[in-house]
Design a protein around this motif. Structure first.
Motif, PDB file in Angstrom:
ATOM      1  N   ASN A  21      19.613  44.427 158.440  1.00  0.00           N
ATOM      2  CA  ASN A  21      19.900  43.002 158.218  1.00  0.00           C
ATOM      3  C   ASN A  21      20.619  42.742 156.901  1.00  0.00           C
ATOM      4  OD1 ASN A  21      18.711  42.329 160.643  1.00  0.00           O
ATOM      5  ND2 ASN A  21      16.737  41.803 159.745  1.00  0.00           N
ATOM      6  N   PHE A  22      20.525  43.701 155.976  1.00  0.00           N
ATOM      7  CA  PHE A  22      21.214  43.557 154.692  1.00  0.00           C
ATOM      8  C   PHE A  22      22.605  44.190 154.714  1.00  0.00           C
ATOM      9  CE2 PHE A  22      16.650  43.588 153.684  1.00  0.00           C
ATOM     10  CZ  PHE A  22      16.538  42.367 153.038  1.00  0.00           C
ATOM     11  N   GLY A  66      22.257  52.448 162.488  1.00  0.00           N
ATOM     12  CA  GLY A  66      23.684  52.268 162.674  1.00  0.00           C
ATOM     13  C   GLY A  66      24.451  51.934 161.415  1.00  0.00           C
ATOM     14  N   VAL A  67      23.879  52.277 160.253  1.00  0.00           N
ATOM     15  CA  VAL A  67      24.521  51.982 158.974  1.00  0.00           C
ATOM     16  C   VAL A  67      25.222  53.225 158.453  1.00  0.00           C
ATOM     17  CG1 VAL A  67      24.175  51.254 156.584  1.00  0.00           C
ATOM     18  CG2 VAL A  67      22.799  50.229 158.422  1.00  0.00           C
ATOM     19  N   ASP A  68      26.518  53.103 158.230  1.00  0.00           N
ATOM     20  CA  ASP A  68      27.310  54.180 157.646  1.00  0.00           C
ATOM     21  C   ASP A  68      27.165  54.087 156.123  1.00  0.00           C
ATOM     22  OD1 ASP A  68      29.109  56.267 157.336  1.00  0.00           O
ATOM     23  OD2 ASP A  68      30.847  54.927 157.317  1.00  0.00           O
ATOM     24  N   PHE A  69      26.722  55.165 155.491  1.00  0.00           N
ATOM     25  CA  PHE A  69      26.461  55.082 154.054  1.00  0.00           C
ATOM     26  C   PHE A  69      27.117  56.229 153.290  1.00  0.00           C
ATOM     27  CE2 PHE A  69      23.234  57.939 155.606  1.00  0.00           C
ATOM     28  CZ  PHE A  69      23.034  58.849 154.570  1.00  0.00           C
ATOM     29  N   THR A  70      27.400  55.950 152.033  1.00  0.00           N
ATOM     30  CA  THR A  70      27.850  56.964 151.078  1.00  0.00           C
ATOM     31  C   THR A  70      26.763  57.102 150.034  1.00  0.00           C
ATOM     32  OG1 THR A  70      30.165  56.329 151.379  1.00  0.00           O
ATOM     33  CG2 THR A  70      29.616  57.555 149.366  1.00  0.00           C
ATOM     34  N   THR A  73      33.845  54.966 142.726  1.00  0.00           N
ATOM     35  CA  THR A  73      33.335  55.358 144.039  1.00  0.00           C
ATOM     36  C   THR A  73      33.202  54.151 144.955  1.00  0.00           C
ATOM     37  OG1 THR A  73      32.130  57.231 143.103  1.00  0.00           O
ATOM     38  CG2 THR A  73      31.420  56.459 145.266  1.00  0.00           C
ATOM     39  N   PHE A  74      32.718  53.030 144.435  1.00  0.00           N
ATOM     40  CA  PHE A  74      32.620  51.816 145.246  1.00  0.00           C
ATOM     41  C   PHE A  74      33.994  51.449 145.805  1.00  0.00           C
ATOM     42  CE2 PHE A  74      28.977  50.179 142.303  1.00  0.00           C
ATOM     43  CZ  PHE A  74      28.135  51.144 142.814  1.00  0.00           C
ATOM     44  N   TYR A  75      34.992  51.531 144.950  1.00  0.00           N
ATOM     45  CA  TYR A  75      36.350  51.168 145.376  1.00  0.00           C
ATOM     46  C   TYR A  75      36.860  52.140 146.436  1.00  0.00           C
ATOM     47  CZ  TYR A  75      41.326  50.133 145.204  1.00  0.00           C
ATOM     48  OH  TYR A  75      42.617  49.810 145.553  1.00  0.00           O
ATOM     49  N   GLN A  76      36.644  53.431 146.203  1.00  0.00           N
ATOM     50  CA  GLN A  76      37.152  54.453 147.126  1.00  0.00           C
ATOM     51  C   GLN A  76      36.490  54.366 148.503  1.00  0.00           C
ATOM     52  OE1 GLN A  76      36.381  57.950 144.806  1.00  0.00           O
ATOM     53  NE2 GLN A  76      38.146  57.631 143.455  1.00  0.00           N
ATOM     54  N   THR A  77      35.233  53.907 148.535  1.00  0.00           N
ATOM     55  CA  THR A  77      34.534  53.801 149.823  1.00  0.00           C
ATOM     56  C   THR A  77      34.808  52.479 150.522  1.00  0.00           C
ATOM     57  OG1 THR A  77      32.558  52.934 148.731  1.00  0.00           O
ATOM     58  CG2 THR A  77      32.656  55.311 149.097  1.00  0.00           C
ATOM     59  N   GLY A  78      35.575  51.608 149.887  1.00  0.00           N
ATOM     60  CA  GLY A  78      35.907  50.335 150.499  1.00  0.00           C
ATOM     61  C   GLY A  78      34.768  49.335 150.497  1.00  0.00           C
ATOM     62  N   LEU A  79      33.883  49.421 149.511  1.00  0.00           N
ATOM     63  CA  LEU A  79      32.755  48.506 149.411  1.00  0.00           C
ATOM     64  C   LEU A  79      33.249  47.070 149.258  1.00  0.00           C
ATOM     65  CD1 LEU A  79      29.573  48.992 149.138  1.00  0.00           C
ATOM     66  CD2 LEU A  79      29.900  48.449 146.730  1.00  0.00           C
ATOM     67  N   THR A  80      32.714  46.157 150.067  1.00  0.00           N
ATOM     68  CA  THR A  80      33.080  44.745 149.966  1.00  0.00           C
ATOM     69  C   THR A  80      31.938  43.962 149.319  1.00  0.00           C
ATOM     70  OG1 THR A  80      32.131  43.944 152.053  1.00  0.00           O
ATOM     71  CG2 THR A  80      34.283  45.048 152.163  1.00  0.00           C
ATOM     72  N   ARG A  81      32.162  42.681 149.109  1.00  0.00           N
ATOM     73  CA  ARG A  81      31.151  41.853 148.443  1.00  0.00           C
ATOM     74  C   ARG A  81      29.919  41.631 149.305  1.00  0.00           C
ATOM     75  NH1 ARG A  81      33.205  36.626 145.432  1.00  0.00           N
ATOM     76  NH2 ARG A  81      31.118  36.879 144.558  1.00  0.00           N
ATOM     77  N   ASN A  82      29.986  41.999 150.578  1.00  0.00           N
ATOM     78  CA  ASN A  82      28.843  41.824 151.480  1.00  0.00           C
ATOM     79  C   ASN A  82      28.077  43.111 151.742  1.00  0.00           C
ATOM     80  OD1 ASN A  82      29.276  39.003 151.991  1.00  0.00           O
ATOM     81  ND2 ASN A  82      31.037  39.598 153.245  1.00  0.00           N
ATOM     82  N   ASP A  83      28.564  44.234 151.216  1.00  0.00           N
ATOM     83  CA  ASP A  83      27.934  45.529 151.460  1.00  0.00           C
ATOM     84  C   ASP A  83      26.960  45.858 150.328  1.00  0.00           C
ATOM     85  OD1 ASP A  83      29.587  45.882 153.737  1.00  0.00           O
ATOM     86  OD2 ASP A  83      31.205  46.613 152.445  1.00  0.00           O
ATOM     87  N   PRO A  84      25.732  46.268 150.654  1.00  0.00           N
ATOM     88  CA  PRO A  84      24.727  46.463 149.613  1.00  0.00           C
ATOM     89  C   PRO A  84      24.816  47.802 148.905  1.00  0.00           C
ATOM     90  CG  PRO A  84      23.755  46.921 151.740  1.00  0.00           C
ATOM     91  CD  PRO A  84      25.166  46.449 152.012  1.00  0.00           C
ATOM     92  N   ILE A  85      24.361  47.773 147.665  1.00  0.00           N
ATOM     93  CA  ILE A  85      24.081  48.991 146.911  1.00  0.00           C
ATOM     94  C   ILE A  85      22.571  49.193 146.929  1.00  0.00           C
ATOM     95  CG2 ILE A  85      24.127  50.043 144.611  1.00  0.00           C
ATOM     96  CD1 ILE A  85      26.705  48.382 144.119  1.00  0.00           C
ATOM     97  N   ILE A  86      22.143  50.379 147.310  1.00  0.00           N
ATOM     98  CA  ILE A  86      20.712  50.695 147.405  1.00  0.00           C
ATOM     99  C   ILE A  86      20.362  51.667 146.294  1.00  0.00           C
ATOM    100  CG2 ILE A  86      18.880  51.644 148.852  1.00  0.00           C
ATOM    101  CD1 ILE A  86      20.677  50.966 151.299  1.00  0.00           C
TER     102      ILE A  86
END
Length: 359
Positions: free
Chosen positions: A31-32, A62-66, A88-101
């Motif tokens: 959900n996050f 079903g979450v694809d993670f780096t 790394t965030f930039y290279q993985t295409g992290l958007t403003r809606n994708d969480p960092i765990i």
């Protein structure tokens, strides 16, 4: 499972506490992750132990993670490491809606949280603390930061996580030293007025069967302060009991001799001595605190050159011209913030050093 809701307008979140949440892959994170993407920040030790369980849980949802597994240690809380995370965030295409765990102890939580608070002006952030210290304190309340050469946590922000997931089972792999570091923070909350927690500590030697309750009571105590004063302008400053001296000790040894909890234990002892010397504390308060620390094997003796530590103490964020604001105890359970002048600060350190030499 125990649920504790932190109520902050616009930034409220849930703390989940339960044995096996992580180790048995019971965590719910989908959900996050609206785009089914996440980045996990950990250290190599924790990732080897628990990365597999977290990774499998994410994959099954079903979450694809780096994942990024950094070397363990306080030195990671630096601008250099922060920049590497951003890349790394930039290279993985992290958007403003994708969480960092954040999967790890206080260092990982501080670092990943600060990165989350600043990348793209803020991305979602989830805490999964794996040390006792992080579970009872560092993962809750939204303080995230990195260090400067001049001092600890001087670059930071207040950034609340979306959720905190606490699995006490992971504490079984802690070393005795890491366990003791967490116990320093547990004792802090007992000293600040968590009387149910104080009763557990005073009446039990083995804490295993009370572990979930201990974690809950610490988080509950911190939540009460955070809900009243999120940005640390008034009552939340009470949570710094022992930390002003503790941070100076960590800095003095370049974060190599004491871990955070060990330094805080010595810092609390110094604060208790200050309360006694300044005639603020009720008679016997210092002794009661020290007995509790000794019961759980915490060293509280200052063994260092106090004259070199004082300037580092004055670098603290809570200093003022001619002295520093300290959290002291009127008695166990009744903290007070007191402005202490430099000459009194020197007297406190000098007397503690004399006491140590005489033991």
């Amino acid at each position: 499972m125990i649920e504790l809701f932190i109520e902050i307008p616009g930034r409220s979140y849930m703390i989940l506490i339960g044995k096996g949440i992580l180790t048995q892959k019971k965590i719910e994170l989908k959900n996050f992750c609206p785009h089914n993407k996440a980045v996990v920040v950990s250290d190599t030790t924790v990732w080897e132990l628990y990365g597999g369980a977290l990774g499998q849980a994410l994959t099954e949802q079903g979450v694809d993670f780096t994942h990024l597994a950094l070397p363990p240690g306080e030195n990671n809380k630096s601008m250099r490491t922060l920049e590497s995370l951003f890349k790394t965030f930039y290279q993985t295409g992290l958007t403003r809606n994708d969480p960092i765990i954040a999967l790890g102890g206080g260092v990982i939580g501080d670092l990943a949280g600060f990165a989350a608070s600043t990348y793209m002006r803020g991305v979602p952030f989830i805490q999964i603390p794996t040390t006792l210290l992080a579970q009872v304190d560092a993962s809750v309340g939204g303080k995230v930061a990195i260090n400067m050469e001049e001092g600890k946590n001087l670059i930071g922000s207040f950034y609340q996580p979306k959720q905190v997931i606490i699995d006490p089972d992971v504490l079984s792999t802690l070393t005795a030293r890491e366990w003791n570091a967490g116990m320093a923070e547990v004792i802090k909350y007992a000293a600040l007025g968590q009387y149910e927690l104080l009763s557990i500590l005073e009446n039990h030697f083995s804490l295993n069967e009370h572990l979930e309750q201990i974690i809950y009571l610490c988080c509950k105590c911190k939540a009460e302060y955070v809900e009243q004063d999120e940005k640390d302008y008034s009552v939340r400053m009470m949570l710094n009991f022992g930390h002003t001296f503790g941070h100076a000790l960590e800095k003095y040894h370049a974060y190599s001799r004491y871990n955070h909890g060990e330094a805080v234990a010595i810092g609390m002892a110094l604060a208790a001595r200050a309360g006694a010397l300044l005639e603020i504390s009720e008679e016997g308060t210092e002794q009661k605190l020290l007995r509790l620390m000794e019961k759980f094997g915490l060293n509280h003796r200052l063994e260092d050159d106090w004259e070199q530590i004082i300037p580092l103490t004055l670098n603290d964020k809570k200093n003022f011209s001619g002295g520093i604001s300290l959290v002291l105890l009127r008695k166990m359970g009744e903290p007070i913030i007191k402005k202490v002048l430099l000459e009194d600060l020197m007297r406190i350190f000098r007397e503690e050093h004399i006491n140590y030499e005489c033991r």
